[in-house]
Design an enzyme around this catalytic site. Structure first.
Site, PDB file in Angstrom:
ATOM      1  N   ARG A  95      16.306  42.449  29.555  1.00  0.00           N
ATOM      2  CA  ARG A  95      17.356  41.443  29.328  1.00  0.00           C
ATOM      3  C   ARG A  95      16.871  40.404  28.325  1.00  0.00           C
ATOM      4  NH1 ARG A  95      17.314  37.266  34.416  1.00  0.00           N
ATOM      5  NH2 ARG A  95      15.130  37.409  34.925  1.00  0.00           N
ATOM      6  N   LYS A 112      16.060  35.227  26.594  1.00  0.00           N
ATOM      7  CA  LYS A 112      16.100  35.852  27.924  1.00  0.00           C
ATOM      8  C   LYS A 112      17.533  35.710  28.436  1.00  0.00           C
ATOM      9  CE  LYS A 112      13.127  35.404  32.000  1.00  0.00           C
ATOM     10  NZ  LYS A 112      11.842  34.794  32.377  1.00  0.00           N
ATOM     11  N   ARG A 182       1.512  41.381  26.233  1.00  0.00           N
ATOM     12  CA  ARG A 182       1.097  41.305  27.635  1.00  0.00           C
ATOM     13  C   ARG A 182       0.021  42.349  27.905  1.00  0.00           C
ATOM     14  NH1 ARG A 182       6.453  39.960  29.901  1.00  0.00           N
ATOM     15  NH2 ARG A 182       7.679  39.394  28.094  1.00  0.00           N
ATOM     16  N   ASP A 251       2.584  42.983  33.584  1.00  0.00           N
ATOM     17  CA  ASP A 251       3.546  42.714  32.500  1.00  0.00           C
ATOM     18  C   ASP A 251       3.846  41.223  32.383  1.00  0.00           C
ATOM     19  OD1 ASP A 251       4.723  43.616  35.081  1.00  0.00           O
ATOM     20  OD2 ASP A 251       6.560  42.819  34.224  1.00  0.00           O
ATOM     21  N   ASN A 252       3.360  40.439  33.330  1.00  0.00           N
ATOM     22  CA  ASN A 252       3.572  38.992  33.262  1.00  0.00           C
ATOM     23  C   ASN A 252       2.279  38.246  32.967  1.00  0.00           C
ATOM     24  OD1 ASN A 252       6.308  39.246  33.774  1.00  0.00           O
ATOM     25  ND2 ASN A 252       6.065  39.042  35.982  1.00  0.00           N
ATOM     26  N   ASP A 261       6.712  33.748  32.150  1.00  0.00           N
ATOM     27  CA  ASP A 261       7.665  34.248  33.145  1.00  0.00           C
ATOM     28  C   ASP A 261       7.710  33.410  34.411  1.00  0.00           C
ATOM     29  OD1 ASP A 261       8.714  36.024  31.480  1.00  0.00           O
ATOM     30  OD2 ASP A 261       8.109  37.822  32.554  1.00  0.00           O
TER      31      ASP A 261
HETATM   32  P1  AMP Z   1      10.071  40.163  35.765  1.00  0.00           P
HETATM   33  O1  AMP Z   1       9.387  40.543  37.041  1.00  0.00           O
HETATM   34  O2  AMP Z   1      11.135  39.120  35.925  1.00  0.00           O
HETATM   35  O3  AMP Z   1       9.088  39.784  34.732  1.00  0.00           O
HETATM   36  O4  AMP Z   1      10.869  41.446  35.234  1.00  0.00           O
HETATM   37  C1  AMP Z   1      10.372  42.746  35.326  1.00  0.00           C
HETATM   38  C2  AMP Z   1      11.199  43.706  34.520  1.00  0.00           C
HETATM   39  O5  AMP Z   1      12.558  43.738  34.953  1.00  0.00           O
HETATM   40  C3  AMP Z   1      11.267  43.438  33.031  1.00  0.00           C
HETATM   41  O6  AMP Z   1      11.216  44.679  32.402  1.00  0.00           O
HETATM   42  C4  AMP Z   1      12.601  42.758  32.862  1.00  0.00           C
HETATM   43  O7  AMP Z   1      13.112  42.908  31.558  1.00  0.00           O
HETATM   44  C5  AMP Z   1      13.461  43.492  33.882  1.00  0.00           C
HETATM   45  N1  AMP Z   1      14.612  42.708  34.364  1.00  0.00           N
HETATM   46  C6  AMP Z   1      14.592  41.667  35.218  1.00  0.00           C
HETATM   47  N2  AMP Z   1      15.837  41.213  35.452  1.00  0.00           N
HETATM   48  C7  AMP Z   1      16.688  41.989  34.723  1.00  0.00           C
HETATM   49  C8  AMP Z   1      18.111  42.051  34.542  1.00  0.00           C
HETATM   50  N3  AMP Z   1      18.944  41.203  35.159  1.00  0.00           N
HETATM   51  N4  AMP Z   1      18.600  42.992  33.709  1.00  0.00           N
HETATM   52  C9  AMP Z   1      17.789  43.862  33.080  1.00  0.00           C
HETATM   53  N5  AMP Z   1      16.447  43.874  33.215  1.00  0.00           N
HETATM   54  C10 AMP Z   1      15.896  42.961  34.029  1.00  0.00           C
HETATM   55 MG    MG Z   2       8.362  39.527  33.103  1.00  0.00          MG
END
Ligand code: AMP
Ligand code: MG
Length: 484
Positions: A95, A112, A182, A251-252, A261
């Protein structure tokens, strides 16, 4: 300084050009009714992006990725990652979008909540107003606290509803970072089996973040060592400030050493290493007290990804990587104990044999008394000035803490130095929630006030008493959420 107009904004394409296998050209979704909610004027000015221009429809178009300079090539970045210990080979910007590198070439402009991308999996690609404002205020606080972090440039309401448990107003966050590389970026490159790509990624990272690594005999080992050092320093800063990241998946974790993040993060109140806020962290993997070892675990995953670049002989590569990784614990320990020494108001050359017993006694009694971590260090500065009552009140056993204070005061702590490193104002969880609830209902005043307060965390100002106080007991246990 020249101020950007629509024709002068430069968005570089270095990432997209150098790493095409890890970039998918993509466009941001058009928001039906964009409305700028908050703009970081200072950061905009620093970046040479005129705040007044950013408030115009063209400026808001830049901030939502919908009106970009002709040469811009927005991309969704590919990365992998260990999420709660399990490897996911393809995550990527589900996203989010990298709009490009800003004029100095050293900072990414990134969005984002800008719509689904090919990495969206089941997600809707969107973000809600409150969590994006949350990232804004917490990253501003981190910056003001002197903790390396991605920055928030703006939050724009999209006018689109986002379906979560209930329908919520949607928003796009524009953020700025030294890069969005990352640990998971390296895991992705490694998993492709293409050593040429891995090598290009490492060269890109060296060029952007650790150019000195290119000078030595083993540039890729030097890159790894630089990331180890940056993360040891970063996590020590988190620990000294009571910051709980909440979702330290690989990834964070950045290569630059910036915090990234701000999903389920929160600030510690009562001191307890087991503190967890994230609603999905059932096992406490990312608890406050686990953060230093989790960072080390993540760095081991980075080391594994880099092995093909470290030595032709993989056994020797493992040997080199292990040695470098072994540097993490002493570097972290050094940063933590030096930081703690400063928080105790003691000179950096204070004998360890004097300080260790004090610290070893203090932390368990803070925990036993569930003392507020932030309040304690400011109260301690008052004790250094001669008033021990504020500290006494925080402890279950006032006599024990009095004895401790007597020993500590004999070392002549410097209260001014203490107040320079221990904040009075942090984004208290209950105040963040209060501000976000009001913002969701259309009132941005509490949010703006909170941002103003946390931008000067160390300086006491009259009338801000409630911003320095812990949550009232009826606030209850705080819970935070991912992917909001
Ligand atoms: P995060 O744990 O928030 O860093 O996200 C982990 C993964 O989930 C990343 O690949 C984000 O791009 C994806 N992600 C989180 N929320 C969404 C969403 N609402 N739509 C699409 N991808 C998402
Ligand atoms: Mg992330």
């Amino acid at each position: 300084m020249s101020i950007a107009s629509p024709t002068t904004v430069v968005l570089g394409t270095r990432y997209a050009r150098e790493l095409p296998e890890m970039a998918v050209a993509w466009q941001a979704a058009e928001p039906p009714e964009p409305r700028l909610l908050v703009l970081n004027d200072r950061l905009a000015t620093e970046l040479g992006l005129g705040p007044d221009w950013l408030r115009t429809p063209d400026g808001v178009g830049l901030l939502t990725g919908t009106r970009l300079p002709a040469e811009a090539e927005p991309v969704a970045q590919a990365y992998a990652g260990h999420q709660f210990g399990g490897f996911v080979p393809r995550l990527g910007d589900g996203r989010a979008l990298l709009l490009g590198e800003l004029a100095d070439g050293r900072r990414d402009l990134h969005l984002k909540g800008s719509g689904r991308t090919p990495f969206a999996r089941g997600g809707d690609g969107l973000a809600a107003v409150a969590p994006m404002l949350r990232e804004y205020v917490i990253s501003e606080a981190m910056h003001a606290l002197g903790i390396p972090t991605t920055r928030s440039l703006a939050v724009v309401a999209t006018g689109r509803q986002v379906q979560r448990e209930t329908p919520l107003p949607g928003a796009v966050l524009a953020r700025v970072a030294a890069s969005h590389l990352r640990v998971g970026s390296f895991q992705y490159a490694r998993a492709t089996g293409d050593t040429g790509l891995l090598c290009r990624l490492a060269d890109h990272a060296i060029g952007r973040h650790h150019p000195q690594a290119a000078q030595g005999q083993r540039p890729y080992l030097a890159l790894f060592e630089a990331v180890v050092a940056a993360q040891a320093a970063l996590v020590a800063r988190w620990m000294l400030t009571g910051f709980v990241h909440g979702v330290m998946n690989t990834d964070n974790m950045t290569i630059s050493g910036e915090t990234i993040d701000y999903g389920p993060c929160a600030f510690l109140e009562a001191f307890d290493p087991a503190t967890v806020y994230s609603s999905i962290d059932h096992a406490g993997r990312y608890a406050y007290g686990n953060q230093p070892v989790v960072a080390e675990w993540n760095l081991a995953r980075l080391a594994e990804s880099l092995l093909p670049l470290l030595h032709d002989d993989q056994e020797q590569a493992v040997e080199l990587a292990t040695q470098a990784l072994n540097g993490y614990r002493p570097q972290y320990a050094q940063a933590w104990s030096q930081g703690l020494l400063t928080k105790l108001g003691l000179p950096a050359d204070t004998d360890d044999a004097t300080v260790s017993p004090l610290v070893d006694e203090l932390l368990p009694s803070l925990q036993e008394s569930r003392a507020d971590f932030t309040t304690f260090f400011r109260a301690l500065a008052e004790a250094a000035r001669g008033d021990i009552d504020p500290v006494r009140r925080l402890f279950l056993d006032p006599e024990a803490i009095e004895a401790w204070l007597t020993r500590w005061r004999a070392l002549r702590p410097d209260p001014e130095a203490m107040d320079r490193v221990s904040p009075l104002y942090i984004p208290r969880n209950h105040l963040v929630e209060e501000a976000l609830t009001a913002a969701t209902e259309g009132d941005l005043d509490p949010f703006s006030r909170l941002v103003d307060v946390v931008r000067q965390p160390f300086t006491q100002r009259p009338g801000l008493e409630r911003y320095a106080a812990p949550a009232p007991p009826d606030f209850g246990a705080y819970r935070t959420f991912c992917g909001t």
